[in-house]
Design an enzyme around this catalytic site. Structure first.
Site, mmCIF file in Angstrom:
data_model
loop_
_atom_site.group_PDB
_atom_site.id
_atom_site.type_symbol
_atom_site.label_atom_id
_atom_site.label_comp_id
_atom_site.label_asym_id
_atom_site.label_seq_id
_atom_site.Cartn_x
_atom_site.Cartn_y
_atom_site.Cartn_z
ATOM 1 N N GLN A 24 -3.020 -21.960 13.793
ATOM 2 C CA GLN A 24 -4.009 -21.637 12.615
ATOM 3 C C GLN A 24 -4.042 -20.245 12.506
ATOM 4 O OE1 GLN A 24 -8.231 -22.067 12.572
ATOM 5 N NE2 GLN A 24 -8.117 -24.057 11.469
ATOM 6 N N GLU A 61 8.896 2.801 -15.583
ATOM 7 C CA GLU A 61 9.295 3.120 -14.223
ATOM 8 C C GLU A 61 8.308 2.525 -13.118
ATOM 9 O OE1 GLU A 61 9.723 6.880 -11.116
ATOM 10 O OE2 GLU A 61 9.517 7.289 -13.170
ATOM 11 N N GLY A 100 8.601 -8.934 19.224
ATOM 12 C CA GLY A 100 9.607 -8.038 19.433
ATOM 13 C C GLY A 100 10.756 -7.822 18.515
ATOM 14 N N GLY A 120 4.897 8.422 -8.834
ATOM 15 C CA GLY A 120 3.292 8.777 -8.934
ATOM 16 C C GLY A 120 2.646 8.149 -7.789
ATOM 17 N N THR A 121 2.141 9.053 -6.878
ATOM 18 C CA THR A 121 1.630 8.281 -5.807
ATOM 19 C C THR A 121 0.252 7.622 -5.919
ATOM 20 O OG1 THR A 121 0.008 10.440 -5.621
ATOM 21 C CG2 THR A 121 2.056 10.648 -4.647
#
Length: 389
Positions: free
Chosen positions: A280, A243, A341, A365-366
């Protein structure tokens, strides 16, 4: 893209999949995002193409292909700009079906796995609970044996496909006194009496249904146990590696998509007489973002290679998800900025991509939990070993 991990057959599969997604999925994405409901016909189309059976043995109607077909499948799903649709698809194929592929007996394979390959039955995985997402051992859902069945009581939350699924892979405590050795996994039919689902309103992943599930004295036949009673915690921990790698691959793929879109926009947008891809400050920021994405992508491929060879990649998959999801959030944020924008306008893909990406460091899972897992491995020298067959 040239890579040591992909054969000519892999590349042909990628091209075929791109065409399928362009023809069968992309025209419907805006509707599904708006309604929060994926039309049922698309599941069967995926099934007809064999996409749900990539990792399923041929004996069960699948294709039994190597893991890099799955990598391609995940990558291309991220490029249609609907994290919700992609999540619904891979939650079925790589959360629910992973447990069926690995641990279902003959009865359950006929009843649920084979129809899953065909897209005739859709599954979800129910592990996380309202009082403890990543604390699997602390789950409160119980399944008490009564004769030849179990009475299931409790709740699960943040369950992708939980509302519209046909069956649920549910973890519950069958022995409350045994700690993590008292957890069992069941296949629960969605239409069982006592099962209810409440659809959650989310920031992103809006095409998918994410549910809070409740089980009120639900009768589950003992024959619906996946694997062995009491081995559920081990099965869950084993599946977490896949996962987390899936979410790492998703992350590098959506970052790649975001950069491609931003670069195309920047090659066309002019200010003060020159294209903005010639400034740049912007060019160097793109270079940094691309480097970060490419590092994660190559690392994820190496983890997939190890997993394909049968290695138990808890550490590597955890790192994959931790770093790749953080990177993808940064890329999405910066690419939105490159559009100015227009990046903030819903008619352009970046606003949705930013929202969808934000779940990466949370689901499966954090990042905080993942850092602690890595710390235990690196600092405490904890070893995670593959379960014995």
């Amino acid at each position: 893209m040239q890579s040591m991990y992909f054969t000519e057959e892999h590349q042909l599969f990628r091209e075929s999949l791109k065409e399928f997604l362009k023809k069968e999925v992309s025209p419907h994405i805006e509707k599904w995002e708006e309604t929060g409901t994926i039309d049922s016909f698309i599941w069967k189309k995926f099934g007809e193409m064999g996409y749900f059976g990539l990792a399923t043995p041929e004996s069960d109607g699948g294709l039994g292909l190597d893991l890099f077909y799955t990598v391609i499948f995940l990558e291309e799903l991220q490029k249609i700009n609907s994290g919700g649709f992609a999540a619904a698809i891979w939650a079925h194929a790589y959360l629910a079906m992973t447990h069926l592929n690995k641990n279902a007996g003959e009865h359950l394979r006929k009843e649920y796995l084979e129809p899953s390959v065909l897209g005739e039955k859709i599954g979800c995985l129910g592990v996380s609970e309202p009082f403890g997402g990543s604390d699997v051992a602390g789950m409160r859902t119980t399944a008490i044996k009564e004769g030849h069945a179990y009475l299931l009581n409790g709740s699960k939350t943040f369950i992708t496909n939980g509302v519209y699924c046909d069956y649920m892979i549910v973890a519950a405590k069958t022995d409350a006194s045994a700690g993590n050795k008292g957890i069992t996994i069941f296949v629960v039919d969605r239409n069982s009496e006592g099962v209810s689902a409440n659809k959650l309103n989310k920031l992103g992943w809006r095409a998918s249904d994410t549910a809070e599930l409740a089980f009120d004295n639900v009768t589950v036949p003992a024959a619906n146990i996946l694997g062995e009673e009491g081995k559920g915690f081990t099965y869950i921990m084993e599946a977490f590696a896949l996962e987390r790698l899936v979410m790492g691959i998703n992350a590098h793929a959506r970052a790649d998509y975001a950069l491609e879109y931003a670069l195309q926009y920047m090659s066309e947008r002019e200010t003060f007489g020159k294209k903005i891809n010639q400034y740049q400050a912007l060019r160097h920021r793109i270079a940094d973002l691309y480097a970060d994405m490419d590092i994660c992508r190559e690392y994820n491929y190496s983890v997939a290679y190890k997993m394909e060879r049968g290695e138990y990649v808890v550490k590597e998959a955890t790192i994959s998800k931790l770093r790749s999801t953080k990177m993808a959030d940064e890329v999405a944020y910066e690419c939105l900025q490159f559009l100015g924008g227009y990046g903030y306008i819903e008619d352009y893909p970046m606003a949705r991509l930013l929202r969808d990406s934000r779940l990466g460091p949370i689901g499966g899972g954090t990042s905080e939990i993942l850092r602690e897992i890595i710390a235990k491995i690196v600092i405490d020298k904890k070893e995670y070993k593959a379960p014995k067959s």
